[in-house]
Design a protein around this motif. Sequence first.
Motif, PDB file in Angstrom:
ATOM      1  N   ALA A 157      62.171 -36.267  -0.700  1.00 14.44           N
ATOM      2  CA  ALA A 157      61.789 -36.925  -1.954  1.00 14.44           C
ATOM      3  C   ALA A 157      62.414 -36.236  -3.161  1.00 14.44           C
ATOM      4  N   ILE A 158      62.371 -34.924  -3.180  1.00 19.81           N
ATOM      5  CA  ILE A 158      62.922 -34.169  -4.311  1.00 19.81           C
ATOM      6  C   ILE A 158      64.425 -34.369  -4.400  1.00 19.81           C
ATOM      7  N   HIS A 159      65.108 -34.315  -3.276  1.00 23.62           N
ATOM      8  CA  HIS A 159      66.564 -34.483  -3.308  1.00 23.62           C
ATOM      9  C   HIS A 159      66.965 -35.920  -3.621  1.00 23.62           C
ATOM     10  N   ALA A 160      66.154 -36.871  -3.224  1.00 22.14           N
ATOM     11  CA  ALA A 160      66.433 -38.270  -3.590  1.00 22.14           C
ATOM     12  C   ALA A 160      66.336 -38.436  -5.113  1.00 22.14           C
ATOM     13  N   LEU A 161      65.307 -37.850  -5.713  1.00 21.75           N
ATOM     14  CA  LEU A 161      65.135 -37.951  -7.160  1.00 21.75           C
ATOM     15  C   LEU A 161      66.200 -37.157  -7.903  1.00 21.75           C
ATOM     16  N   LEU A 162      66.594 -36.014  -7.355  1.00 16.83           N
ATOM     17  CA  LEU A 162      67.699 -35.257  -7.954  1.00 16.83           C
ATOM     18  C   LEU A 162      68.972 -36.100  -7.940  1.00 16.83           C
ATOM     19  N   ARG A 181      66.632 -25.938  -4.723  1.00 16.67           N
ATOM     20  CA  ARG A 181      67.624 -24.912  -4.369  1.00 16.67           C
ATOM     21  C   ARG A 181      68.032 -24.994  -2.907  1.00 16.67           C
ATOM     22  N   ALA A 182      67.141 -25.479  -2.069  1.00 22.91           N
ATOM     23  CA  ALA A 182      67.411 -25.545  -0.624  1.00 22.91           C
ATOM     24  C   ALA A 182      68.247 -26.788  -0.325  1.00 22.91           C
ATOM     25  N   GLN A 183      69.492 -26.573   0.026  1.00 28.06           N
ATOM     26  CA  GLN A 183      70.360 -27.707   0.343  1.00 28.06           C
ATOM     27  C   GLN A 183      69.947 -28.374   1.655  1.00 28.06           C
ATOM     28  N   ARG A 184      69.431 -27.577   2.584  1.00 22.86           N
ATOM     29  CA  ARG A 184      68.963 -28.103   3.865  1.00 22.86           C
ATOM     30  C   ARG A 184      67.492 -27.751   4.030  1.00 22.86           C
ATOM     31  N   VAL A 185      66.729 -28.653   4.612  1.00 26.01           N
ATOM     32  CA  VAL A 185      65.293 -28.428   4.784  1.00 26.01           C
ATOM     33  C   VAL A 185      65.026 -27.205   5.669  1.00 26.01           C
ATOM     34  N   GLU A 186      65.943 -26.892   6.568  1.00 24.81           N
ATOM     35  CA  GLU A 186      65.766 -25.741   7.452  1.00 24.81           C
ATOM     36  C   GLU A 186      65.660 -24.434   6.669  1.00 24.81           C
ATOM     37  N   GLN A 187      66.211 -24.413   5.473  1.00 28.05           N
ATOM     38  CA  GLN A 187      66.104 -23.220   4.637  1.00 28.05           C
ATOM     39  C   GLN A 187      64.665 -22.982   4.192  1.00 28.05           C
TER      40      GLN A 187
END
Length: 98
Positions: A10-15, A40-46
Amino acid sequence: MQRTRSRHAAIHALLGQGLSNNEIARRLNLALNTVKKYARAQRVEQLIGGSKRGATLVDPFRDYLRSRRVAEPGVTVWALLREIKSMGYQGGFARNPG
């Protein structure tokens, strides 16, 4: 873990739509620092790593302590400390600051 994945998406979609961290925090009803961490986390695994803390002296006794608290929720910390000391715990008692 599913909540983390959903929030990250959701956060990356809004970004991707060009929204600011402040606007995302308002829309998703999240703390600004939470939004920043996810942004800041490019991948959720982070975000889904193991524990960030290092090994502690109490680690070998964690399962025992958890089971004792389940069996007797009112047991005092001091009683638990005595019990694990008798089992070989070498540490002491440290209060959490704050």
